[in-house]
Design a protein around this motif. Structure first.
Motif: not given
Length: 725
Positions: A418-426, A472-475, A478-482, A493-500
């Motif tokens: 799920s989107s909450v449980s962890g990050f994947t390639d997709s 998107i910002a929250s996602f 949560s990844r970059m803050s630990g 950071e690239f993906h955050r800026k691109f999607l935003d």
């Protein structure tokens, strides 16, 4: 009296045994293979003996256990109107090699109803579905036929079922004879086509020889995996890396599709490459590679591209054209890509095709949603009508899985996260996909000829997209803050800026018509405020761009070299609207003065005017910073002058208004003249530097590769002299 310690012996009746009826086909029983009880079954398909797949008369096939195999044609159910709810995927009818194979399509979730209809309604046999397979995805060509195609009428005859009265022996002999004749016809057909058709084995002879050394390819491929693939899912990393390693090892001859995909991947990796000289050299080569790809996709032999390799290459080519500012009619290419994908049935959920394995199903979902995303993105940039709606497809989003969790040999898919449980390639693609339906609707209303969106609809749609930006910002926070494990902060950071930036582009385009009207009608002040917020946020992503110093931010590198959406904070939309906002504020400030009064110290002492000046100063500083960077970009050899000229004139216009001038036009025209002279000199110097011969220790680069491809590309019919903006 019996002893309680000894149990009483009771004689059991004789055990009755019976021979179980065989469930496998006769061919699998002889070869001792595991049969999936399809018709034809999977082992027979793989052995190219699908026409010989047969069952003995006493065979019992368990329908419940053969969920991934197609049923007999006469067992397919019709829909409520008495017509077959079917979409056919056929191979290209290459007799013998592809053996007249296709597969029936079942809408996901309709299986139970179909079974009930089969049991209770014998009229389902009136519209049987053809019982033919789809070939291997990576090699065979597939094509989807709608209900109006003649193949549906042909399927109603169901020849094999009608010949059952001949008996299994005669029928098997007839099938073997047909297979032999099919092979003979295929051989003669191929020979005749070979003499009549000009075949091009390599779209660009020697293309593989123009690829850079392996060390450079490894760096560029790593750039692609890190920055582009997570957003636009096109390839399966493990499967592609396996082909990539085999190519460099020389163990197998690479296919044309792989070489073309690799060339596009390398071109995309060069867009965010830190070495400016190396990046320019690779992107110069990418222009020739792109020509080869377009020839392969839409040339005389375009049918060879009707496969997953073709759609993947098409997606990568569209991305490269925009990410590397290669220009051209991108919208036409995107429409062709969409048609190619739909002709292969990618818009239909692959769960309805029982012949596809788990890997193929997941790959088709990923590619289809990338095709959709590129189509919507291109329609937004070109302002042309969007030719697809959510009613035209039912393919579900891909699963939230990493590529390492499954592969081509996977028999079943692992549990998706799920989107909450962890990050994947997709995860990044799925994050963007959440707003896809709303963005489809927004683009159709903005670019269509129907009644435009009302102000109330715009505000409501804008709120929904703003919430997506917040998610998107929250996602990524949560990844970059630990909170979540982040092993590549630069890529995050690239993906955050691109999607935003991407989503705020929609918000800006939605509100811009009303924001312009707000200059005269205060009822639309919210739209003006929203446009300003979007431009300020997007332009803030260029704060780290300080040319001529070395650029370490990959998002800024893409903004330097890209076009359309990929310009990001350096796009015309951001520059023009920020300038317009400053001019509007100055005009409003002038309304606070006495008509005809210049900007004297007395008038500027007004606290309201002082607040206005302090509020717009950050906007002017941002515009001044972007103007300097646009000039440096031209000095680097990027022929993108339009933004520089527009912004130069706007800055002079603003300066004249601040000085109290009532007619800033002459000063703006004078500034344009100076800027044109400046651009001419910068481009002359860049051309002189670009024409210097390449020196490199690698002979593959020093002798054959030249960074100036204008003469060669002119032969290909591309007009790269118009790469402006």
């Amino acid at each position: 009296m019996t002893d309680p310690e000894v149990p009483e012996i009771v004689e059991c009746p004789a055990r009755r045994t019976r021979r179980r009826s065989p469930k496998s086909c006769e061919q699998c029983r002889k070869r001792k293979l595991r049969c999936d009880r399809g018709l034809p079954c999977r082992p027979c398909k793989r052995s190219r003996g699908a026409l010989q797949c047969s069952y003995s008369p006493n065979t019992t096939r368990d329908a419940a256990s053969s969920s991934e195999a197609p049923r007999r044609a006469s067992q397919y159910a019709s829909n409520s109107e008495g017509q077959a709810d079917v979409a056919i995927v056929l191979d290209s009818l290459k007799f013998g090699r592809e053996q007249f194979h296709s597969a029936g399509y079942h809408p996901p979730g309709a299986g139970d109803q179909a079974k009930n209809n089969n049991a209770n309604n014998s009229s389902s046999d009136l519209f049987p579905r053809p019982q033919i397979r789809v070939g291997t995805l990576e090699t065979d060509k597939t094509r989807l036929f709608g209900r109006a195609h003649w193949v549906h009428a042909l399927a109603q005859f169901n020849l094999i079922e009608k010949l059952q009265f001949l008996g299994p022996t005669a029928l098997n002999g007839l099938q073997e004879g047909m297979a032999s004749l099919c092979r003979e016809v295929a051989s003669r057909r191929s020979s005749l086509k070979h003499h009549r058709t000009l075949e091009l084995n390599e779209p660009l002879p020697g293309l593989a020889g123009t690829l850079p050394p392996k060390a450079t390819c490894d760096q560029l491929l790593s750039n692609y995996w890190r920055f582009f693939e997570p957003i636009f899912r096109v390839l399966h990393r493990d499967a592609f890396d396996e082909e990539y390693d085999s190519y460099w090892a020389g163990s197998t001859k690479p296919s044309t599709g792989f070489i073309l995909k690799l060339s596009m991947v390398l071109g995309l990796g060069a867009v965010v490459h830190q070495d400016l000289a190396e990046s320019g050299r690779i992107r110069g080569l990418a222009k020739s590679w792109l020509y080869a790809v377009q020839w392969w996709l839409m040339g005389p032999m375009e049918k060879t591209a009707r496969c997953l390799d073709g759609v993947q290459t098409f997606c990568l080519a569209v991305l490269l054209r925009q990410a590397s500012s290669l220009g051209g009619a991108t919208s036409i290419s995107t429409d062709s890509m969409m048609k190619l994908a739909m002709s292969m049935g990618l818009h239909l959920d692959p769960d309805g095709f029982s012949v596809y394995g788990p890997f193929e199903r997941e790959l088709r979902r990923r590619i289809w949603h990338t095709v959709l995303e590129l189509t919507v993105m291109t329609s937004l940039d070109t302002t042309l009508p969007l030719l697809i709606t959510p009613d035209d497809y039912n393919c579900r989003p891909p699963l939230n899985l990493s590529d390492a969790k499954f592969g081509p040999n996977s028999e079943e898919m692992p549990q998706a996260r799920s989107s909450v449980s962890g990050f994947t390639d997709s995860s990044t693609q799925l994050l963007l996909q959440k707003s896809l339906v709303r963005r489809l609707y927004a683009v159709r209303r903005m670019n269509g000829i129907q009644k435009p969106l009302s102000y109330e609809e715009t505000i409501e749609l804008g709120k929904e997209l703003k919430m997506q930006c917040r998610d998107i910002a929250s996602f990524f926070y949560s990844r970059m803050s630990g909170t979540e494990d982040c092993d590549d902060r630069d890529a995050c950071e690239f993906h955050r800026k691109f999607l935003d930036s991407y989503l705020r582009r929609y918000i800006l385009f939605l509100h811009r018509p009303f924001g312009i009207q707000a200059r005269k009608d205060p009822r639309y002040h919210l739209a003006r405020k929203t446009c300003l917020e979007c431009c300020q946020i997007v332009s803030s992503h260029a704060a780290g761009l300080i040319l001529p110093q070395k650029v370490t931010d990959e998002f800024c590198l893409m903004a330097i070299r890209g076009s359309g959406l990929f310009k990001g904070p350096l796009s015309q939309d951001v520059v023009i609207h920020l300038g317009l906002e400053v001019v509007t504020q100055l005009e409003e400030e002038r309304g606070l003065r006495i008509p005809g009064e210049p900007a004297t110290p007395t008038s500027c002492a007004d606290p309201l005017i002082q607040m206005s000046q302090a509020g717009r100063q950050p906007l002017i500083d941002t515009l001044r910073h972007i103007l300097g960077q646009l000039r440096q970009i031209i000095a680097l050899g990027q022929p993108s002058c339009k933004r520089y000229l527009l912004l130069s004139a706007a800055m002079v216009h603003i300066k004249e208004l601040e000085a109290g001038s009532s007619n800033p036009l002459p000063a703006a025209l004078s500034q344009l003249t100076e800027c044109l002279q400046d651009c001419s000199e910068l481009l002359r110097l860049a051309s002189a530097d670009y024409s210097q011969p390449v020196t490199d220790s690698d002979p593959a680069w020093s002798d054959e590769v030249s960074p100036d491809w204008s003469d060669t590309l002119g032969l290909f019919g591309f007009d790269f002299d118009l790469l402006v903006g």
